[in-house]
Write a protein that holds these residues in place. Structure first.
Motif, PDB file in Angstrom:
ATOM      1  N   VAL A   1       0.831  -1.206   0.000  1.00 31.16           N
ATOM      2  CA  VAL A   1       0.000   0.000   0.000  1.00 31.16           C
ATOM      3  C   VAL A   1       0.865   1.255   0.000  1.00 31.16           C
ATOM      4  N   SER A   2       1.846   1.298   0.876  1.00 33.03           N
ATOM      5  CA  SER A   2       2.662   2.515   0.982  1.00 33.03           C
ATOM      6  C   SER A   2       3.528   2.725  -0.253  1.00 33.03           C
ATOM      7  N   SER A   3       3.995   1.642  -0.876  1.00 35.79           N
ATOM      8  CA  SER A   3       4.852   1.803  -2.051  1.00 35.79           C
ATOM      9  C   SER A   3       4.095   2.403  -3.231  1.00 35.79           C
ATOM     10  N   LEU A   4       2.768   2.237  -3.254  1.00 34.39           N
ATOM     11  CA  LEU A   4       1.968   2.799  -4.339  1.00 34.39           C
ATOM     12  C   LEU A   4       1.796   4.312  -4.230  1.00 34.39           C
ATOM     13  N   VAL A   5       1.909   4.846  -3.019  1.00 31.55           N
ATOM     14  CA  VAL A   5       1.658   6.280  -2.829  1.00 31.55           C
ATOM     15  C   VAL A   5       2.920   7.068  -2.508  1.00 31.55           C
ATOM     16  N   VAL A   6       3.982   6.368  -2.115  1.00 30.06           N
ATOM     17  CA  VAL A   6       5.146   7.096  -1.609  1.00 30.06           C
ATOM     18  C   VAL A   6       5.920   7.794  -2.728  1.00 30.06           C
ATOM     19  N   GLY A   7       5.773   7.333  -3.974  1.00 21.07           N
ATOM     20  CA  GLY A   7       6.466   8.013  -5.064  1.00 21.07           C
ATOM     21  C   GLY A   7       6.039   9.458  -5.175  1.00 21.07           C
ATOM     22  N   ARG A   8       4.733   9.699  -5.137  1.00 21.49           N
ATOM     23  CA  ARG A   8       4.223  11.068  -5.202  1.00 21.49           C
ATOM     24  C   ARG A   8       4.574  11.835  -3.930  1.00 21.49           C
ATOM     25  N   LEU A   9       4.514  11.154  -2.786  1.00 19.82           N
ATOM     26  CA  LEU A   9       4.870  11.806  -1.522  1.00 19.82           C
ATOM     27  C   LEU A   9       6.315  12.275  -1.551  1.00 19.82           C
ATOM     28  N   GLY A  10       7.200  11.447  -2.100  1.00 22.67           N
ATOM     29  CA  GLY A  10       8.606  11.829  -2.190  1.00 22.67           C
ATOM     30  C   GLY A  10       8.828  13.024  -3.088  1.00 22.67           C
ATOM     31  N   ASP A  11       7.964  13.177  -4.113  1.00 24.04           N
ATOM     32  CA  ASP A  11       8.062  14.350  -4.981  1.00 24.04           C
ATOM     33  C   ASP A  11       7.637  15.618  -4.253  1.00 24.04           C
TER      34      ASP A  11
ATOM     35  N   SER B   1      11.820   1.193   0.784  1.00 29.90           N
ATOM     36  CA  SER B   1      12.262   0.392  -0.355  1.00 29.90           C
ATOM     37  C   SER B   1      11.934   1.066  -1.679  1.00 29.90           C
ATOM     38  N   THR B   2      11.004   2.002  -1.685  1.00 31.86           N
ATOM     39  CA  THR B   2      10.690   2.746  -2.910  1.00 31.86           C
ATOM     40  C   THR B   2      11.586   3.959  -3.067  1.00 31.86           C
ATOM     41  N   ILE B   3      11.733   4.740  -2.013  1.00 33.76           N
ATOM     42  CA  ILE B   3      12.400   6.035  -2.143  1.00 33.76           C
ATOM     43  C   ILE B   3      13.920   5.928  -2.134  1.00 33.76           C
ATOM     44  N   VAL B   4      14.477   4.950  -1.423  1.00 31.22           N
ATOM     45  CA  VAL B   4      15.939   4.859  -1.335  1.00 31.22           C
ATOM     46  C   VAL B   4      16.577   4.566  -2.694  1.00 31.22           C
ATOM     47  N   PRO B   5      16.065   3.599  -3.499  1.00 22.25           N
ATOM     48  CA  PRO B   5      16.673   3.423  -4.832  1.00 22.25           C
ATOM     49  C   PRO B   5      16.553   4.662  -5.716  1.00 22.25           C
ATOM     50  N   ILE B   6      15.421   5.377  -5.618  1.00 21.19           N
ATOM     51  CA  ILE B   6      15.272   6.616  -6.382  1.00 21.19           C
ATOM     52  C   ILE B   6      16.331   7.622  -5.941  1.00 21.19           C
ATOM     53  N   TYR B   7      16.454   7.805  -4.640  1.00 14.19           N
ATOM     54  CA  TYR B   7      17.432   8.743  -4.085  1.00 14.19           C
ATOM     55  C   TYR B   7      18.838   8.381  -4.540  1.00 14.19           C
TER      56      TYR B   7
ATOM     57  N   LEU C   1       5.326   1.520  -8.833  1.00 11.84           N
ATOM     58  CA  LEU C   1       4.713   0.298  -9.361  1.00 11.84           C
ATOM     59  C   LEU C   1       5.672  -0.886  -9.271  1.00 11.84           C
ATOM     60  N   SER C   2       6.940  -0.631  -9.566  1.00 13.04           N
ATOM     61  CA  SER C   2       7.937  -1.689  -9.496  1.00 13.04           C
ATOM     62  C   SER C   2       8.062  -2.234  -8.075  1.00 13.04           C
ATOM     63  N   THR C   3       8.170  -1.325  -7.107  1.00 14.96           N
ATOM     64  CA  THR C   3       8.299  -1.760  -5.723  1.00 14.96           C
ATOM     65  C   THR C   3       7.015  -2.416  -5.227  1.00 14.96           C
ATOM     66  N   ALA C   4       5.862  -1.891  -5.662  1.00 16.23           N
ATOM     67  CA  ALA C   4       4.588  -2.510  -5.290  1.00 16.23           C
ATOM     68  C   ALA C   4       4.502  -3.937  -5.833  1.00 16.23           C
ATOM     69  N   THR C   5       5.023  -4.147  -7.040  1.00 14.90           N
ATOM     70  CA  THR C   5       5.064  -5.503  -7.598  1.00 14.90           C
ATOM     71  C   THR C   5       5.914  -6.414  -6.739  1.00 14.90           C
TER      72      THR C   5
END
Length: 532
Positions: free
Chosen positions: A35-45, A91-97, A363-367
């Protein structure tokens, strides 16, 4: 959880949970992460990478505390799902960072080092489980769970001292902070360093071009970048379907099925964790030399063979089964740590363009977490139902992943993020970035690209070189920042402050006649096209 779920005191406290209950207890963490991985991308922006890491750490620590002091199954499940929310964010934001602060020539190496850090944590947790198994009280399982709070706190403190992503800073018009961070990362702290200033121009150019394309919907993302999105999602799906959670989460149960019982099963898991970590070291030096494809293909073969042999020896159930299963479990884990462990976390932020990077990475992390949950939920049940045949199922997925990588995945080793559009052939902008026009044999590029058409260094482009030929009239030079007593002095601009309020303020102001008088503005006009 892998070491405590077989402990007698843990089982007694939770009234001898069934295999299905154990599966739910382990896998429900993935529900929160999904659930959190689906929304955290926008939150990180919106709030930035650093703050997202901080909040994720706090949430993870709260979940760990609830598990530590759990008085029953409901409280344990609540703690697991809250911790999962924190894990999904991180797990979503750290690879982006990491992808946004890493230079191209060792982007793969840094991603593999990050994965090694994860495995150090896993191996440490198993050994903590083992030594705590000698404690003759409920601390034998509460103390290992409390380590989540310790690790979460350390990560939260670390997020207070790391720099913010320069790409996020420039995308949110914090140009002054951006050039200082870029100078620290690429120019030895000198804001007048030419490499740092070129890096600033390149990032700012990409940001402004992305704004001209507008916000992309998920539908448009799948339509225009379907190959990239498929690779990002399938890499994470295969990482789970290839069977790693059968070993990581349920290694003691695997060893118990081979004859290692109780504390001996945890000991074998701890030894396996050490070999797992050691196997993650070679990719540091190979991923940017041999390439991503070779590592994934060779890993898939070794994993398929290992799982098949584990299944075969469990079927035979001979005297040597105990030793042989341990050997091939270690070979399997080493193969995964060498290949399908780190690379699926490297591919998504590497191949996704800036305009959809957060959405695609989410989406990748949610998968990852969706299949993580599926495997975690089904493994204990399938171990009971089909026994040794379970490992053949995951061996089949290893073979399938080999075929998919061979025919679909491109080689991205040495290819710069700005060149991915040409590699995939789905570019939507024709303007090139300044860096593509710059001859830099000593730049961050490092070794030349393995794709001949991608090696743009030294090539004379039509119209000459330089920023002026990218978009006429575009000013993307770094702002002037005064340094006093070793500290940068930023302009006072409350409207462009960080956080939700600053983001809303910028969005509103940009919407008014497209004007923004801030020195950090991302708006620009071409020469001789001013409104009358």
């Amino acid at each position: 959880m892998s070491g405590i779920i077989t402990g007698p005191l843990f089982k007694d406290y939770f009234n001898q949970p069934t295999r299905a209950e154990v599966g739910t207890m382990v896998a429900i963490l993935e529900v929160g992460a999904l659930v959190s991985s689906l929304v955290v991308g926008r939150l990180g922006d919106i709030i930035g990478r650093r703050k997202t890491i901080l909040y994720g750490s706090v949430i993870f620590s709260v979940g760990g505390a609830l598990q530590t002091f759990a008085s029953g199954m409901p409280m344990m499940l609540l703690g697991r799902i809250i911790a999962g929310v924190g894990v999904g964010m991180l797990s979503t934001i750290v690879p982006i960072y990491q992808s946004e602060i890493s230079p191209p020539h060792n982007r793969g190496k840094l991603a593999c080092i990050e994965f090694s850090g994860n495995i150090i944590g896993y191996a440490t947790s198993v050994w903590v489980d083992y030594f705590c198994s000698f404690i003759d009280s409920h601390l034998s399982w509460r103390l290992p769970l409390f380590m989540q709070c310790v690790m979460g706190t350390l990560l939260g403190l670390g997020s207070l001292i790391i720099v913010e992503s320069p790409r996020w800073l420039l995308d949110n018009d914090h140009d002054e902070e951006g050039i200082v961070v870029i100078a620290n990362l690429y120019g030895g702290g000198d804001i007048h360093n030419q490499k740092a200033r070129d890096e600033f121009r390149e990032i700012k150019m990409n940001v402004l071009l992305g704004r001209q394309e507008g916000e992309r919907s998920y539908t448009e993302m799948f339509r225009k970048y379907r190959t990239r999105v498929f690779i990002a999602m399938s890499a994470q799906a295969f990482a789970q379907l290839n069977g790693i959670n059968v070993i990581s989460y349920y290694a003691p149960l695997v060893f118990e099925s081979a004859g290692w019982v109780g504390r001996r099963a945890i000991l074998m898991t701890g030894i396996n964790g050490i070999t797992y970590f050691l196997s993650t070291i070679p990719p540091w030096y190979l991923v940017d030399r041999l390439g991503r494809r070779f590592i994934l293909l060779s890993g898939a073969i070794m994993m398929a063979v290992s799982l098949s042999l584990i299944s075969y020896f469990l079927y035979l159930d001979i005297k040597a089964t105990q030793v042989l299963v341990v050997i091939f479990v270690m070979i399997y884990n080493a193969s995964f740590g060498f290949s399908w462990g780190p690379i699926p976390w490297l591919y998504p932020p590497e191949i996704l363009p800036l305009s959809i990077r957060s959405k695609g990475a989410s989406l990748s992390t949610a998968t990852n977490w969706a299949f993580n949950w599926l495997v975690g939920e089904m493994t204990p049940v399938l171990q009971e139902w089909i026994g040794w045949r379970l490992y053949l199922v995951h061996g089949f997925f290893c073979a399938t992943s080999f075929v998919v990588v061979y025919f679909i995945y491109p080689e991205t080793c040495g290819v710069r993020l700005e060149d991915m559009n040409s590699l995939f052939g789905d570019a939507t902008t024709t303007a090139t970035t300044p860096q593509l026009h710059t001859v830099e044999t000593n730049s961050l590029m490092g070794a030349s690209s393995p794709v001949p058409s991608m090696d743009l260094r030294g090539r004379q482009m039509p119209g000459g070189l330089g920023v002026a030929n990218a978009i006429p009239g575009l000013d993307i030079d770094p702002p002037n920042v005064s340094i006093k007593n070793g500290r940068p002095q930023y302009s006072v601009d409350d409207e462009n402050g960080e956080g939700v309020g600053g983001w809303i303020s910028r969005m509103v102001k940009r919407g008014k006649n497209g004007e923004d008088g801030s020195v950090k503005s991302g708006e620009y006009r071409a020469v001789d096209q001013d409104d009358d």
